[in-house]
Design a protein around this motif. Structure first.
Motif, PDB file in Angstrom:
ATOM      1  N   GLU A  11       0.811  -1.219   0.000  1.00  0.00           N
ATOM      2  CA  GLU A  11       0.000   0.000   0.000  1.00  0.00           C
ATOM      3  C   GLU A  11       0.847   1.273   0.000  1.00  0.00           C
ATOM      4  O   GLU A  11       0.427   2.313   0.499  1.00  0.00           O
ATOM      5  N   THR A  18      -3.593   8.060   4.271  1.00  0.00           N
ATOM      6  CA  THR A  18      -4.398   7.473   5.348  1.00  0.00           C
ATOM      7  C   THR A  18      -3.810   7.818   6.711  1.00  0.00           C
ATOM      8  O   THR A  18      -4.534   8.226   7.637  1.00  0.00           O
ATOM      9  N   ASP A  85      -8.910   0.771   6.738  1.00  0.00           N
ATOM     10  CA  ASP A  85      -8.113   0.241   5.640  1.00  0.00           C
ATOM     11  C   ASP A  85      -7.071   1.248   5.171  1.00  0.00           C
ATOM     12  O   ASP A  85      -7.246   2.462   5.315  1.00  0.00           O
ATOM     13  N   ASP A  87      -6.343   2.315   2.361  1.00  0.00           N
ATOM     14  CA  ASP A  87      -6.740   3.208   1.261  1.00  0.00           C
ATOM     15  C   ASP A  87      -7.928   4.086   1.653  1.00  0.00           C
ATOM     16  O   ASP A  87      -8.659   4.581   0.795  1.00  0.00           O
ATOM     17  N   THR A  88      -8.108   4.292   2.972  1.00  0.00           N
ATOM     18  CA  THR A  88      -9.291   4.988   3.488  1.00  0.00           C
ATOM     19  C   THR A  88      -8.879   6.146   4.378  1.00  0.00           C
ATOM     20  O   THR A  88      -7.991   6.008   5.218  1.00  0.00           O
ATOM     21  N   VAL A 113     -19.872   5.373   3.195  1.00  0.00           N
ATOM     22  CA  VAL A 113     -18.667   5.330   2.366  1.00  0.00           C
ATOM     23  C   VAL A 113     -18.809   6.276   1.185  1.00  0.00           C
ATOM     24  O   VAL A 113     -19.839   6.304   0.509  1.00  0.00           O
ATOM     25  N   CYS A 143     -13.725  -1.131   5.233  1.00  0.00           N
ATOM     26  CA  CYS A 143     -12.734  -0.056   5.262  1.00  0.00           C
ATOM     27  C   CYS A 143     -12.777   0.751   6.549  1.00  0.00           C
ATOM     28  O   CYS A 143     -11.817   1.453   6.883  1.00  0.00           O
ATOM     29  N   ASP A 167     -15.857  -8.665   7.567  1.00  0.00           N
ATOM     30  CA  ASP A 167     -16.517  -7.486   8.105  1.00  0.00           C
ATOM     31  C   ASP A 167     -18.009  -7.737   8.311  1.00  0.00           C
ATOM     32  O   ASP A 167     -18.604  -7.267   9.293  1.00  0.00           O
ATOM     33  N   THR A 189     -12.815   6.436   0.614  1.00  0.00           N
ATOM     34  CA  THR A 189     -11.998   5.271   0.314  1.00  0.00           C
ATOM     35  C   THR A 189     -11.763   5.149  -1.190  1.00  0.00           C
ATOM     36  O   THR A 189     -12.488   5.740  -1.993  1.00  0.00           O
ATOM     37  N   SER A 190     -10.750   4.416  -1.556  1.00  0.00           N
ATOM     38  CA  SER A 190     -10.399   4.226  -2.961  1.00  0.00           C
ATOM     39  C   SER A 190     -11.497   3.467  -3.709  1.00  0.00           C
ATOM     40  O   SER A 190     -12.118   2.555  -3.166  1.00  0.00           O
ATOM     41  N   TRP A 226     -10.109  -9.519  -4.155  1.00  0.00           N
ATOM     42  CA  TRP A 226      -9.398  -9.079  -2.955  1.00  0.00           C
ATOM     43  C   TRP A 226      -7.917  -9.462  -2.969  1.00  0.00           C
ATOM     44  O   TRP A 226      -7.091  -8.725  -2.435  1.00  0.00           O
TER      45      TRP A 226
END
Length: 235
Positions: A11, A18, A85, A87-88, A113, A143, A167, A189-190, A226
């Protein structure tokens, strides 16, 4: 103590933003907080960037998101856990709202989100549908999920028999344990899962899930969305 747990695999492109966002939240909070980055089988500079941001870095080799999240929780010192996450990006409003919910007796929750960057029509539709579905079902997006340490321990953490939808499993477990909320405040988030895989691939995964049920979620090799390599589409 508040513990922010950030699972991360390769990442380096996104984790800096983030962690910057988390640092800004922590500076604004009048409470002790820590950031724990769990670097799982990364081959890039993720761990070095996390260390440069002052986070506690734990390196594991699971390639298993549920196990990675649990490793972060095990290392955390906080009585309130926030899983964010890599990317969040979160802000003070959503974290403050989460803390207020916990103070009022909730055992955990998630947030609305918002996807980063300009969105196509199909992406806007997907974003609205996901937001509606999460609120309807009271499922936290992976996320951003928060809970008390006591509730996390009571439900046994993230179910490591799952390679995806962990989750969903913990949201339902926490919901059975006590009040579980979905905040109106958003996290950003991404949108890369929408942009690096075609609509056809998403639909194929959905049909496979309907056909195979939970067995699909327990097979890492069948979850390219994923665990595949197409993860770094520019936002």
């Amino acid at each position: 103590m508040i513990s922010f747990v950030v699972p991360a695999h390769d990442e380096e492109r996104l984790i800096g933003a983030t962690l910057d966002a988390l640092d800004a939240v922590i500076r604004a909070l009048a409470e002790r907080a820590e950031i724990i980055v769990v670097v799982d089988a990364s081959t890039d500079a993720t761990a070095a960037i996390a260390g440069q941001h002052g986070a506690t870095v734990i390196e594991v080799d699971f390639r298993h998101i549920a196990a990675t999240r649990n490793a972060g929780a095990t290392a955390a010192s906080g009585d309130r856990l926030f899983f964010v996450d890599a990317d969040t990006r979160v802000d003070l409003a959503v974290v403050s709202s989460a803390l207020a919910a916990l103070k009022c007796g909730a055992v955990g929750g998630g947030a609305t989100v918002r996807l980063d960057g300009p969105l196509s029509r199909s992406e806007r539709i997907a974003q609205r549908f996901i937001a509606w579905l999460l609120r309807l079902t009271r499922i936290a997006p992976g996320c951003f999920l928060f809970c008390t340490r006591a509730a996390f321990d009571a439900v046994g953490g993230f179910d490591e028999t799952y390679f995806a939808a962990e989750d969903v499993a913990i949201s339902r477990a926490l919901g059975r344990h006590g009040t579980f909320v979905i905040l109106r405040e958003p996290v950003r988030t991404s949108a890369r899962k929408l942009r690096t895989h075609t609509i056809g691939e998403h639909l194929k995964l959905m049909f496979q899930l309907v056909w195979r049920g939970r067995s699909l979620l327990r097979s890492r090799t069948d979850l390219d969305l994923w665990y595949g390599r197409r993860r770094q589409h520019p936002d």
